[in-house]
Design a protein around this motif. Structure first.
Motif, PDB file in Angstrom:
ATOM      1  N   GLY A 131      25.569   1.138  16.420  1.00  0.00           N
ATOM      2  CA  GLY A 131      26.288   0.985  15.244  1.00  0.00           C
ATOM      3  C   GLY A 131      25.735   0.317  14.168  1.00  0.00           C
ATOM      4  N   GLN A 132      26.460   0.059  12.904  1.00  0.00           N
ATOM      5  CA  GLN A 132      25.924  -0.762  11.731  1.00  0.00           C
ATOM      6  C   GLN A 132      25.919  -2.324  11.981  1.00  0.00           C
ATOM      7  N   ASN A 133      25.099  -3.077  11.443  1.00  0.00           N
ATOM      8  CA  ASN A 133      25.138  -4.313  11.457  1.00  0.00           C
ATOM      9  C   ASN A 133      23.993  -4.878  10.381  1.00  0.00           C
ATOM     10  N   GLU A 134      24.542  -6.296  10.147  1.00  0.00           N
ATOM     11  CA  GLU A 134      23.834  -6.979   9.042  1.00  0.00           C
ATOM     12  C   GLU A 134      22.566  -7.781   9.929  1.00  0.00           C
ATOM     13  N   ILE A 135      21.396  -7.601   9.759  1.00  0.00           N
ATOM     14  CA  ILE A 135      20.469  -8.170  10.435  1.00  0.00           C
ATOM     15  C   ILE A 135      19.459  -9.060   9.561  1.00  0.00           C
ATOM     16  N   VAL A 136      19.025  -9.966  10.292  1.00  0.00           N
ATOM     17  CA  VAL A 136      18.138 -10.770   9.522  1.00  0.00           C
ATOM     18  C   VAL A 136      16.687 -10.506   9.878  1.00  0.00           C
ATOM     19  N   ILE A 137      15.820 -10.142   8.590  1.00  0.00           N
ATOM     20  CA  ILE A 137      14.471  -9.701   9.131  1.00  0.00           C
ATOM     21  C   ILE A 137      13.445 -10.793   9.533  1.00  0.00           C
ATOM     22  N   LYS A 138      12.711 -10.767  10.414  1.00  0.00           N
ATOM     23  CA  LYS A 138      12.029 -12.093  11.033  1.00  0.00           C
ATOM     24  C   LYS A 138      10.601 -11.227  11.137  1.00  0.00           C
ATOM     25  N   ASN A 139       9.434 -11.939  10.628  1.00  0.00           N
ATOM     26  CA  ASN A 139       8.321 -11.559  10.562  1.00  0.00           C
ATOM     27  C   ASN A 139       7.781 -11.714  11.975  1.00  0.00           C
ATOM     28  N   LEU A 140       6.950 -10.423  12.436  1.00  0.00           N
ATOM     29  CA  LEU A 140       6.433 -10.495  13.738  1.00  0.00           C
ATOM     30  C   LEU A 140       5.184 -11.481  14.072  1.00  0.00           C
ATOM     31  N   GLY A 141       4.828 -12.136  13.054  1.00  0.00           N
ATOM     32  CA  GLY A 141       3.820 -13.196  13.066  1.00  0.00           C
ATOM     33  C   GLY A 141       2.422 -12.651  13.023  1.00  0.00           C
TER      34      GLY A 141
END
Length: 689
Positions: A648-658
């Motif tokens: 489904g659709q969702n709002e996600i917070v982008i996190k850097n992989l480091g």
């Protein structure tokens, strides 16, 4: 007093004033007779000088003071703006910007600006730089004119007129100190001390501060109020040692009224030298100067309206706020999932309310991070002006949509690519004046820089009305540099040929200059825009011009995404890249020249298995008769990705992989889901490549 606590405020405000100076100088260059613009420029320069002096940056304050002297002559109608004066003032602004950048980097803001200061002082003295050619007409008034006081402003005039009405004597006094005087500032101080005993000095030229620092050439003049007559004051001042000559003239109301009208010449012998206009270039003597002066007086009233409703916020604080919001959104998703599992009405109601509040909070925080692209665009008019001059071309830069907002992170990164594209448009796009006239075009070319929203993206376009891109020239250069073979070049469409401009080391310039020709530029532009999740497209018509269209995401922090499952793993695909989702049967997948293709909307597009690319161990799609697909787009190219299920659709917070993980092809980052699991974010651009 520790001034370090005010340093960041000084840097921010200095940059604002420098930007304002650049913009208004550009406006004045387009309308040299508009004295209201000169007033705005003078106020900005004066404020900047005061700030720099307060903070102890003497070089910066000194250079700004020299600029003030030139601007003061202009606003009082004693100096006509000419090209070499504009060039000198622009050089001064460049030097000021370099000093502020040095201060920002932790330096002391020192610089060797002696040559610029000498040029500014020469302008004040009425000298034309030698570079302007022999026999050039004087730009300013004669040196004698420069030694007389600047014309009175409205307040000073009213003070003097009121003094005359009350029976006081208003005198114009000129003092010359002997040339062999060793301490002329001391003699001047003695004269001022004497004057203060018998009356009040309203205005002096040069200023009292300059006289105290010996920044004058043995002569100074002033307006003075006293009960003593002109002859008495002349006798008293001559009593000071080492005074060579004193001229003292009594003024009446009629004479004073002329001192605020630059176009009125002195007609009587008793009038003071100050209003003498015989050496002023004709352009300053136009009747239009009077209404402009009135407009200049009204200008400050506009700015003294309601107080500012904005505050400065440190960028680091915004980043902390964004990170806290990110954690809140992750916990919100987890709470929603727990509420769904427990099936508690009260908990569900509370979670729904929290969701609405956090959604509003998210919206506000996102808007806090949004800044208008004007913060990037506003430095380009000056750059285009200087570059066009160095290329000997005539170009108008037309900016629209500067109020369009982008995430701060994107705005910080997009400046350099736009600089490259604008330089490219100026150097390669717009033709020289002779070529334009030969082609039947206006001698002045135009470059349009526009920004606008479209869906979840912002488009920035740079369009010129130049010669356009020559397909043959591009392909010939690409073949010579070994980027493509002759056979590949012959089979290329115009659009594919245009894309060769972004190849590393590619250039069509025949001569290497400091502007272009080294094959470095557009490849950097492409790489930077791709790293921001955007892309750049070229549209060109030979003989008509070229448009570079840059597509950028609105934000790089929180995005809407489609969550998909492949075995035990979950992935997020940005909605901005998705065209549509669907289901296809295995029998519909065909092999074309060894590549798997599937029919989509009347054409065939590549189909790629995500489970095969990412080596998902617990999912084998080969046994299924049909499979779910997500069709993604980059520019005009499409590809279908096969997945197991849609979540489904969702709002996600982008996190850097480091930095510990290498750059993984096809993955742009990760996000934390409601159940605490990490989902990798698909990079649609990589799959299109």
């Amino acid at each position: 007093m520790d001034m370090n606590q005010y340093l960041s405020m000084f840097i921010d405000e200095s940059n604002d004033h420098l930007q304002s100076l650049n913009e208004n100088m550009m406006g004045l260059e387009a309308n040299p007779d508009d004295l209201s613009i000169v007033q705005v420029i003078f106020r900005s320069a004066h404020t900047l000088k005061g700030m720099a002096a307060t903070m102890g940056f003497e070089d910066l304050a000194s250079l700004t003071h020299q600029m003030e002297n030139v601007l003061d002559l202009v606003r009082n109608g004693k100096l006509v703006m000419q090209d070499f004066i504009f060039d000198t003032l622009f050089k001064s602004l460049d030097a000021l910007e370099a000093m502020v950048q040095d201060i920002t980097a932790g330096g002391e803001g020192k610089a060797d600006v002696s040559s610029i200061v000498a040029s500014l002082q020469a302008i004040v003295r009425g000298e034309v730089p030698i570079a302007q050619g022999e026999g050039a007409a004087p730009a300013a008034a004669a040196p004698k004119e420069a030694e007389t006081p600047a014309l009175l402003d409205e307040f000073q005039l009213s003070v003097l007129e009121q003094s005359i009405q009350e029976g006081h004597q208003v005198l114009f006094i000129e003092v010359s100190i002997r040339k062999d005087c060793q301490l002329r500032a001391v003699r001047a101080y003695m004269v001022f001390e004497l004057l203060e005993r018998f009356g009040e000095v309203v205005k002096s030229f040069p200023s009292v501060q300059d006289i105290e620092q010996e920044k004058f050439d043995y002569n100074f003049s002033l307006y003075y109020i006293s009960q003593k007559t002109a002859e008495e004051m002349q006798t008293l001042i001559m009593g000071v040692s080492e005074i060579d000559n004193v001229t003292s003239v009594a003024l009446d109301v009629e004479t004073l009224s002329q001192l605020v009208k630059p176009e009125v010449a002195a007609t009587a012998e008793e009038a003071p030298p100050a209003p003498a206009r015989e050496n002023i270039p004709p352009a300053t003597q136009t009747p239009a100067a009077a209404p402009q002066k009135e407009e200049a007086k009204k200008a400050p009233a506009k700015s003294s309206g309601a107080p500012s409703r904005t505050i400065r916020v440190d960028i680091d604080r915004l980043d902390v706020l964004m990170n806290l919001l990110s954690e809140l959104l992750i916990d919100r998703v987890r709470l929603e999932q727990h509420a769904s599992d427990i099936q508690s009405g009260e908990l569900t109601e509370t979670v729904e309310h929290m969701s609405r509040v956090s959604a509003d909070l998210q919206n506000i925080v996102m808007k806090l991070r949004m800044v208008p692209v004007d913060t990037v665009f506003n430095r380009f008019p000056r750059m285009v002006r200087d570059l066009a001059k160095s290329l000997d071309k005539k170009v108008d830069l037309i900016i629209s949509g500067a109020e369009t907002e982008l995430d701060r992170t994107v705005v910080d990164e997009i400046g350099d690519p736009l600089v490259h594209l604008l330089r490219n448009a100026l150097d390669h796009g717009v033709e020289s004046v002779t070529d334009r006239i030969a082609a039947g075009k206006p001698e002045t070319g135009s470059i349009h820089l526009r920004a606008f929203h479209s869906g979840n993206h912002v488009f920035i376009e740079i369009q010129d009305d130049g010669a356009g891109i020559s397909r043959d020239k591009v392909l010939k250069s690409a073949i010579n540099k070994g980027i493509v073979t002759a056979e590949q070049a012959a089979a290329m469409s115009d659009n594919e040929a245009h894309q060769l401009l972004f190849a590393a080391g590619f250039s069509t310039a025949e001569v290497i200059s400091d502007i272009s020709g080294r094959g470095v530029g557009l490849d950097v532009v492409k790489a930077k825009i791709s790293s921001l999740g955007g892309n750049v497209t070229i549209y060109s018509t030979p003989g008509k011009g070229t448009t570079f269209s840059v597509q950028l995401p609105l934000t790089l922090s929180i995005i809407a995404a489609m969550l998909v499952r492949i075995g035990s793993e979950k992935y997020a695909i940005p909605l901005s890249s998705i065209v549509e989702t669907g289901i296809v049967k295995r029998s519909q997948i065909r092999s074309v020249h060894g590549a798997k293709m599937v029919e989509f909307r009347g054409s065939h597009i590549p189909i790629v298995s995500l489970s095969a690319i990412f080596n998902v161990p617990d999912y084998d799609e080969s046994g299924e008769e049909e499979t779910e697909i997500v069709v993604i787009r980059k520019s005009d190219k499409l590809v279908a990705l096969t997945v197991q299920d849609f979540i489904g659709q969702n709002e996600i917070v982008i996190k850097n992989l480091g930095k510990y993980l290498p750059s993984i092809q096809g993955i742009s980052g990760g996000t934390i889901l409601g159940d605490g699991q990490v989902a990798l974010i698909i990079d649609a651009n990589a799959f299109i490549k």
